[in-house]
Design an enzyme around this catalytic site. Structure first.
Site, mmCIF file in Angstrom:
data_model
loop_
_atom_site.group_PDB
_atom_site.id
_atom_site.type_symbol
_atom_site.label_atom_id
_atom_site.label_comp_id
_atom_site.label_asym_id
_atom_site.label_seq_id
_atom_site.Cartn_x
_atom_site.Cartn_y
_atom_site.Cartn_z
ATOM 1 N N ASN A 9 0.813 -1.218 0.000
ATOM 2 C CA ASN A 9 0.000 0.000 0.000
ATOM 3 C C ASN A 9 0.845 1.266 0.000
ATOM 4 O O ASN A 9 0.399 2.305 -0.497
ATOM 5 C CB ASN A 9 -0.922 0.007 1.222
ATOM 6 C CG ASN A 9 -2.049 -1.003 1.097
ATOM 7 O OD1 ASN A 9 -2.876 -0.905 0.211
ATOM 8 N ND2 ASN A 9 -2.049 -1.992 1.986
ATOM 9 N N VAL A 13 8.345 -2.786 -3.939
ATOM 10 C CA VAL A 13 9.728 -3.255 -3.869
ATOM 11 C C VAL A 13 10.021 -4.049 -5.144
ATOM 12 O O VAL A 13 9.313 -4.991 -5.473
ATOM 13 C CB VAL A 13 9.965 -4.132 -2.634
ATOM 14 C CG1 VAL A 13 11.400 -4.672 -2.636
ATOM 15 C CG2 VAL A 13 9.685 -3.354 -1.359
ATOM 16 N N ASP A 110 0.439 -10.503 -0.043
ATOM 17 C CA ASP A 110 1.704 -10.443 0.692
ATOM 18 C C ASP A 110 1.700 -11.384 1.886
ATOM 19 O O ASP A 110 2.702 -12.037 2.192
ATOM 20 C CB ASP A 110 2.003 -9.005 1.129
ATOM 21 C CG ASP A 110 0.857 -8.361 1.915
ATOM 22 O OD1 ASP A 110 -0.279 -8.878 1.893
ATOM 23 O OD2 ASP A 110 1.116 -7.325 2.566
ATOM 24 N N ASP A 130 4.403 -8.820 10.296
ATOM 25 C CA ASP A 130 4.870 -8.008 9.163
ATOM 26 C C ASP A 130 4.592 -6.542 9.462
ATOM 27 O O ASP A 130 3.438 -6.134 9.626
ATOM 28 C CB ASP A 130 4.152 -8.440 7.879
ATOM 29 C CG ASP A 130 4.736 -7.777 6.632
ATOM 30 O OD1 ASP A 130 5.588 -6.874 6.762
ATOM 31 O OD2 ASP A 130 4.333 -8.171 5.523
#
Length: 260
Positions: A9, A13, A110, A130
């Site tokens: 969001n 990467v 993710d 995370d």
């Protein structure tokens, strides 16, 4: 080499992966309006700085929690690298694990990729924390099944909300404090205590509750850009895997490549 893209969001990467080694990684702010051409100009310069070229990339795999950003990244792969990208969760790179939750279709890509990587790297029951835009806790059992988890506001999001709602509070940088005192002597220190130690308390408290509910020995794995920020002042983490999502994408690509 494989170009693995983790679309979050806040940031996207980009990582160059060769075998199990991550050769380079770059971040750019997530913006669904950014075109394939804009990505290509930015990425081409970074590739050259690392001694690579577009010709070094033979495959692309994408994990995204921002559906609107996907199209332009697919165009990037096809137009500038001449490959059809793989998208995590879609054939031929399905999750390949049980999603033992009420709404498996709503699990963020993710989090699923992290679960795959963590189970491959660590044995037994796992809690994966995370640290991203949101702070998520994911539970994976010893068989590799995803069992559910927790979603909490990320630390930056919490700080932004605090500063925007309180006119007299300054914007501060998030950093590990030099000492363990929780008595702030000025406004800045009091905010640092509230944000940093408040987050430590949340992490430790929720991890303890999850462990108690699981009822078996559990290993806690942390990942995300801010994971190392908390390592100094808590022993809740058994391992830190800063590149867990990229590692998971590389594993999924390898699995699909072998099966094809």
């Amino acid at each position: 080499m494989l170009l693995a893209l983790d679309v979050g969001n806040t940031n996207v990467v980009f990582a160059l992966v060769e075998g199990e080694a991550i050769k380079a990684r770059w971040r750019i702010a997530t913006d669904p309006r950014r075109t394939a051409d804009e990505y290509a100009v930015w990425l081409n310069q970074l590739l050259q700085l690392e001694g690579h070229s577009r010709d070094d990339i033979q495959a692309v795999i994408i994990s995204t929690v921002v559906p609107r950003a996907l199209h332009n990244l697919e165009v990037l792969a096809e137009k500038y690298f001449g490959v059809t990208p793989l998208v995590a969760g879609r054939a031929p790179v399905e999750w390949g694990m049980a999603l033992d939750v009420d709404e498996p279709q709503n699990l963020g890509a993710d989090r699923a990729v992290n679960a795959i990587a963590a189970h491959a790297l660590h044995e037994g029951d796992l809690i994966i924390i995370d640290f991203g835009t949101a702070t998520t806790f994911d539970v994976v059992d010893y068989r590799g099944a995803y069992k559910g988890g927790i979603i909490a506001p990320g630390i930056n999001l919490s700080l932004d909300a605090l500063v925007s709602a309180a006119a007299q509070l300054p914007r501060i940088a998030i950093a590990a404090p030099e000492n363990k005192s929780v008595i702030g002597r000025n406004t800045k220190d009091q905010m640092t205590v509230g944000i940093y130690w408040g987050y430590i308390a949340m992490i430790e408290g929720l991890a303890a509750r999850l462990k108690a509910e699981i009822g078996r020995p559990v290993k806690v794995i942390s990942t995300g850009g801010l994971a190392v920020l908390f390592e100094r002042h808590t022993d809740v983490f058994d391992a830190i895997e800063p590149d867990l999502t990229i590692q998971g994408l590389a594993m999924m690509y390898a699995r699909a490549h072998i099966s094809s």
